[in-house]
Design a protein around this motif. Structure first.
Motif, mmCIF file in Angstrom:
data_model
loop_
_atom_site.group_PDB
_atom_site.id
_atom_site.type_symbol
_atom_site.label_atom_id
_atom_site.label_comp_id
_atom_site.label_asym_id
_atom_site.label_seq_id
_atom_site.Cartn_x
_atom_site.Cartn_y
_atom_site.Cartn_z
ATOM 1 N N GLY A 18 -31.080 6.925 -38.833
ATOM 2 C CA GLY A 18 -32.268 7.481 -38.183
ATOM 3 C C GLY A 18 -32.287 8.992 -38.159
ATOM 4 N N VAL A 19 -31.105 9.610 -38.290
ATOM 5 C CA VAL A 19 -30.992 11.076 -38.291
ATOM 6 C C VAL A 19 -29.960 11.488 -39.327
ATOM 7 N N VAL A 20 -30.273 12.530 -40.083
ATOM 8 C CA VAL A 20 -29.293 13.255 -40.888
ATOM 9 C C VAL A 20 -29.227 14.658 -40.309
ATOM 10 N N ALA A 21 -28.026 15.109 -39.967
ATOM 11 C CA ALA A 21 -27.881 16.411 -39.309
ATOM 12 C C ALA A 21 -26.789 17.238 -39.980
ATOM 13 N N ASP A 22 -26.974 18.549 -39.917
ATOM 14 C CA ASP A 22 -25.982 19.523 -40.362
ATOM 15 C C ASP A 22 -25.252 20.005 -39.113
ATOM 16 N N LEU A 23 -23.990 19.615 -38.963
ATOM 17 C CA LEU A 23 -23.262 19.941 -37.746
ATOM 18 C C LEU A 23 -22.928 21.424 -37.651
ATOM 19 N N ALA A 24 -22.889 22.114 -38.773
ATOM 20 C CA ALA A 24 -22.592 23.541 -38.744
ATOM 21 C C ALA A 24 -23.725 24.326 -38.097
ATOM 22 N N SER A 25 -24.955 23.970 -38.423
ATOM 23 C CA SER A 25 -26.115 24.693 -37.890
ATOM 24 C C SER A 25 -26.748 23.991 -36.701
ATOM 25 N N GLY A 26 -26.447 22.696 -36.527
ATOM 26 C CA GLY A 26 -27.105 21.909 -35.490
ATOM 27 C C GLY A 26 -28.479 21.406 -35.901
ATOM 28 N N GLU A 27 -28.888 21.673 -37.133
ATOM 29 C CA GLU A 27 -30.233 21.298 -37.584
ATOM 30 C C GLU A 27 -30.310 19.813 -37.921
ATOM 31 N N TRP A 28 -31.391 19.189 -37.478
ATOM 32 C CA TRP A 28 -31.689 17.818 -37.878
ATOM 33 C C TRP A 28 -32.521 17.884 -39.154
ATOM 34 N N LEU A 29 -31.934 17.464 -40.250
ATOM 35 C CA LEU A 29 -32.598 17.541 -41.544
ATOM 36 C C LEU A 29 -33.602 16.412 -41.738
#
Length: 325
Positions: A130-141
């Protein structure tokens, strides 16, 4: 580690939160509540003395990405972290392989677990796709929440069944009932909870990322086929833990999220996926090398290319890292 091209949908969370302060929860280590036709190959933990690193592996070059489920795969039921596994994940990343934690957990809980495993600051697939996220930036892609009408139907039907619901909105857990399922979930995941009077009103106004129905394992087995039939073509319905049925939007799946990521990673090489539960079936079928842990569901082992004991994952990861690029 392969670099991610920032093309494609940008779907972060929006919306304000309910005006309720989360209640602190105590967090003891809880006990558990009650494509391919070829057979899987069971392999040992490591290459062994004088054994080629490619022996027994259906892939001959270093993977572009390795994705792994969290609970039941990387982590045993008691959540003990194996230091050898942490080191092996580090070797994969040092070899340039993108390591992706692929979990049904919410983002912040999955991120905390990834950090303990040495996979912090990378990419994560949460909420079973349901979510793909970049943990370095905190952005939900990517964010694929349930549509409002479908979420409303889930809440209403669960009430008719008398079941407990965990509803996740904006990476926050909401419940109506402060019961054993609430206690187990918050303790196991190490998260806070917000108790609301009416989950129906919540999902009518704010799209949930995922809804989880909690019940005793025997009830889960009985309910799962009926719920799949009820929401066929509308929602993805799967069992994760023996006592959880996960309900996602029809677009959300681990394999779909990984395919989205793979298309945006620079470089070549096969994709490897590791899992243990029914909500891992699609990504094991999708992967060039699907790996099941021997402690997992029989159905998962049946579709895998390789079956390894959980304790054998560090050795497998080292063999993959040592393959030629």
């Amino acid at each position: 580690m392969a670099r991610l091209r920032r093309a494609g949908p940008d779907a972060g969370l929006r919306g304000d939160r309910l005006g309720r302060r989360p209640r602190p929860r105590r967090r003891p280590r809880p006990a558990e509540p009650h494509r391919r036709a070829a057979p899987a190959v069971t392999v040992p933990a490591g290459p062994g003395e004088g054994r080629p690193v490619t022996a027994g592996l259906p892939v001959a070059v270093r993977p572009l990405l390795v994705a792994s489920d969290l609970d039941g795969t990387l982590l045993p039921p008691d959540l003990t972290v194996d230091p050898d596994l942490v080191a092996a994940i580090g070797e994969l990343r040092a070899a340039g392989v993108t390591f992706v934690v692929c979990t049904g957990r919410m983002v912040k809980s999955g991120a905390a677990a990834a950090e303990t495993l040495g996979a912090g600051g990378g990419l994560i697939v949460s909420y079973s796709g349901g979510v793909v996220a970049d943990l370095a930036s905190g952005e939900w892609l990517v964010h694929l929440p349930l549509e409002s009408a479908a979420a409303v139907d889930v809440v209403r039907h669960a009430r008719r069944l008398g079941g407990h619901l965990n509803v996740f909105v904006d990476d926050q857990l909401y419940v109506e009932q402060d019961d054993r399922w609430t206690e187990w979930t918050t303790s196991y995941l190490g998260i806070d909870v917000r108790l609301v009077d009416d989950l129906l009103a919540l999902v009518e106004g704010r799209a949930p990322t995922k809804i989880v129905l909690a019940a005793d394992p025997a009830d889960i087995v009985r309910l799962l086929p009926d719920l799949r039939a009820r929401w066929d073509g509308t929602l993805n319905v799967s069992r994760s833990q023996p006592h959880f049925i996960e309900i996602n939007d029809r677009r959300a799946s681990k394999s779909g999220a990984l395919e989205w990521l793979r298309a945006r990673l620079e470089g070549g090489g096969p994709a490897v996926a590791c899992g243990d539960g029914l909500n891992d079936l699609d990504m094991l079928r999708w992967a060039d090398l699907g790996v099941a842990v021997a402690e997992g569901d029989e159905e998962v082992r049946a579709v895998a290319d390789l079956v390894v004991p959980r304790a054998g994952l560090p050795g497998l990861f080292r063999r993959l890292a040592a393959l030629p690029a």
